[in-house]
Design a protein around this motif. Sequence first.
Motif, PDB file in Angstrom:
ATOM      1  N   GLY A 163     -11.713 -84.117  13.903  1.00 34.02           N
ATOM      2  CA  GLY A 163     -10.249 -83.651  14.359  1.00 34.02           C
ATOM      3  C   GLY A 163      -9.352 -84.869  13.887  1.00 34.02           C
ATOM      4  O   GLY A 163      -8.044 -84.994  14.270  1.00 34.02           O
ATOM      5  N   GLY A 164      -9.659 -86.052  12.971  1.00 29.97           N
ATOM      6  CA  GLY A 164      -8.758 -86.944  12.646  1.00 29.97           C
ATOM      7  C   GLY A 164      -8.474 -87.913  13.662  1.00 29.97           C
ATOM      8  O   GLY A 164      -9.436 -88.237  14.532  1.00 29.97           O
ATOM      9  N   LYS A 215      -6.994 -87.080  16.440  1.00 32.20           N
ATOM     10  CA  LYS A 215      -7.192 -86.519  17.669  1.00 32.20           C
ATOM     11  C   LYS A 215      -8.632 -87.039  18.178  1.00 32.20           C
ATOM     12  O   LYS A 215      -8.905 -86.661  19.215  1.00 32.20           O
ATOM     13  CB  LYS A 215      -7.308 -85.093  17.452  1.00 32.20           C
ATOM     14  N   SER A 237     -17.091 -85.985  11.094  1.00 29.48           N
ATOM     15  CA  SER A 237     -15.843 -86.625  10.836  1.00 29.48           C
ATOM     16  C   SER A 237     -15.353 -87.856  11.790  1.00 29.48           C
ATOM     17  O   SER A 237     -16.247 -88.773  12.053  1.00 29.48           O
ATOM     18  CB  SER A 237     -14.505 -85.544  10.860  1.00 29.48           C
ATOM     19  N   GLN A 269     -10.418 -79.936  18.676  1.00 25.32           N
ATOM     20  CA  GLN A 269      -9.822 -79.066  17.786  1.00 25.32           C
ATOM     21  C   GLN A 269      -8.860 -78.273  18.180  1.00 25.32           C
ATOM     22  O   GLN A 269      -8.589 -77.915  19.526  1.00 25.32           O
ATOM     23  CB  GLN A 269     -11.105 -78.025  17.186  1.00 25.32           C
ATOM     24  N   ASN A 280      -5.347 -74.775   7.493  1.00 25.16           N
ATOM     25  CA  ASN A 280      -6.165 -75.053   8.566  1.00 25.16           C
ATOM     26  C   ASN A 280      -6.553 -73.983   9.015  1.00 25.16           C
ATOM     27  O   ASN A 280      -7.849 -73.983   9.577  1.00 25.16           O
ATOM     28  CB  ASN A 280      -5.410 -76.078   9.347  1.00 25.16           C
ATOM     29  N   SER A 296      -1.546 -84.508  15.532  1.00 26.10           N
ATOM     30  CA  SER A 296      -2.146 -83.958  14.636  1.00 26.10           C
ATOM     31  C   SER A 296      -3.386 -84.851  14.066  1.00 26.10           C
ATOM     32  O   SER A 296      -3.659 -85.904  14.701  1.00 26.10           O
ATOM     33  CB  SER A 296      -1.136 -83.715  13.329  1.00 26.10           C
ATOM     34  N   THR A 297      -3.876 -84.397  12.889  1.00 27.25           N
ATOM     35  CA  THR A 297      -5.044 -85.391  12.506  1.00 27.25           C
ATOM     36  C   THR A 297      -4.546 -86.644  11.851  1.00 27.25           C
ATOM     37  O   THR A 297      -5.309 -87.628  11.739  1.00 27.25           O
ATOM     38  CB  THR A 297      -5.873 -84.692  11.360  1.00 27.25           C
TER      39      THR A 297
END
Length: 678
Positions: free
Chosen positions: A28-29, A31, A56, A227, A245, A275-276
């Motif tokens: 989720g970057g 997040k 990730s 997510q 996305n 956001s990511t």
Amino acid sequence: MLILLFILCTFFPPVAARPKVGVVLSGGGAKGTAHIGALKVMEEAGIPIDIIVGTSMGSIIGGLYSIGYTPEQLDSIFMAQDWPALLSDKSKRSAIDLQAREQGSQYILSVPFFEKPQDLISGGLIKGRNIGNMLWQLTEGYHDSIDFRKMPIPFACVSQDLVTGKEIVFRSGILPIAIRSSMSIPGVFAPVDTEGMLLIDGGITNNYPVDVALEMGADIIIGVDVQDPLKTAEELKNNVFSQLNQLIDLQRKDRWQQSIDSSDVYIKVNVKGYSTASFTTVAIDSLINRGEQAARLKIDTLKAIARKVKETDTTTTRPHPIPPYYYMHRPGGIEARYASTLKTLVGEAPTNSINLGLRFDNEELAALLFNGKMQLGKKRNHNVSLTVKLGLQTYGDAHYGLHLGRQWLFTTGYRYTYNDFNVYEKGERAFGLNFNHHLGEVGFTRSWKYVRLKLGAIYQLYNYGSFLYRTPDNTPRDIKKESYLKFGTEYAVSTLDDKYFPTKGNEFYMEYYYAIPLNSKKAFHTAQIHWNASFSFNSRFTLTPRIEGRYLTSENTIAEMNTFGGQERGKYLNQQIPFYGINYSEMARRTLVVAGFEARQRIGGKHYVSGVFNVAVSSDDWMHFFKNSFGSNEVLGFHVFGGAIKYDLRTFIGPIGFTICFSDRAKTAGYIRAGFNF
């Protein structure tokens, strides 16, 4: 024999193996930093984590947790990072020499490439050098190929091969490369090229890898999902990124739901509003708190699982091993056997770059700076740099450098500048000035980490428009053209930790030139010096004293005459010395000294409020400098007291702020600015 087995089983039943707990962390970057807060609550509940799997950002946090980092340490590490720098390929300020730091401080955007500008879009916008180096440092001790199931907490992460589309699950290998592969978002980060595969972010195929944890033997699954939920038609309208996305989310929807159904504890974090790419200190702190809040909603269930596990195993409490973080600053270089591994992780340093600067202020209005740098030749020992500035002061600059070895560089260059600005006297406009300036130079430079040395010759030609210049004794001179040949040296030292908001270090600059006018005037000498330093008394308050001056051995025209004013050194003329209290530029006598200090208070993370005091003294007679400077005859000399109140906001495009200036020589005035100085 059968009777014996019956007796043993009846009176000594086998002890059931305790269930293994697997923790799954989604991608989720930014997040995904919420996982840190969730892990804090799991530890608080007494959950013994036997397996950890991630994708990730989940792979970064899961991988570091598996080798010993506590949630508290991860919190500190993630909050302390310079994320804009980390998520770029820009070299750290502390890792480059002084000349490169001075040049790089002008640009809001610097995009590196290798052989051709087309390389800018090859693989991804970010090659991942800085984040790769961070992972390398944080995983020291795990740079060999190992079985991840034998780490302090067995670990696995998910990636995908862009060549075949196959899902790649790392259960062994080199830990930082596995993590880096799992977080290679297509189009953003360059894929990891290893063993004939191009590895990209595992979130494309399996962003919540519960199945991997089950395959590793997990009996109980605790999952943390960061997510975003699927968006509505209204939310998708006019947003191409959300649409792309959503396409990815729809492709993995069934697998995602299966993973949720297979989770014994499903912790869904509320990431609305982020956001990511929400890599700011405030956002990360908030996301960590949200992860903790989401996990705390399941605290009773988590405690029940912990009790159930402890009923079958009284040795579930395990201390965290000492993570490699404590050893990452050990002295010594990288072992040769790791050189190829590190190259796979971070790649080679780009040799070329395209750079952009953007600036606004209420004097010059908008200004743009374009620059391209390339290293040529088989040994990359030829440097070419082309620069164009657009604004009221427009210039074009071309420079060539030849590396001579031992950090020496032979340089030659040419710059054409068109200047159009006003010169003031006592705060009132004295005259407008426009001229074409041609400068050619040749010399030798050497730049170390904190020191820069330059030796060489300069030719300067000034072609003036209609310009009637009056000397201090009110004698008019109509000037059309001037030219000089100058020989000299420049020496600079800087240990400041930041160009615009330093908290420690010193800066010292000195130059000397012998100038020969080519229009039959008498030759003269120029010498300039400046020093400033920063002293922090706590984490927020900084005091910056400075003193600088310039000396001419004979009277001269505007081309070489001492000038002062404004906040940026050399804003209108190279020799201009900053002075708070006078905007634009004023002329001074043959000797000029400016001294003062700035007291700066940081408020929050990026806001700065400052108070400045300075004094300028100037005279033609060095032997009676202070007497003339503080006398009543301004033809002999003068002095000025001035100051300012400043506010600045640190942003990725440079400082944005305003200044209210005041002095006993000019009216109170304001100055608004945005962007880096150039």
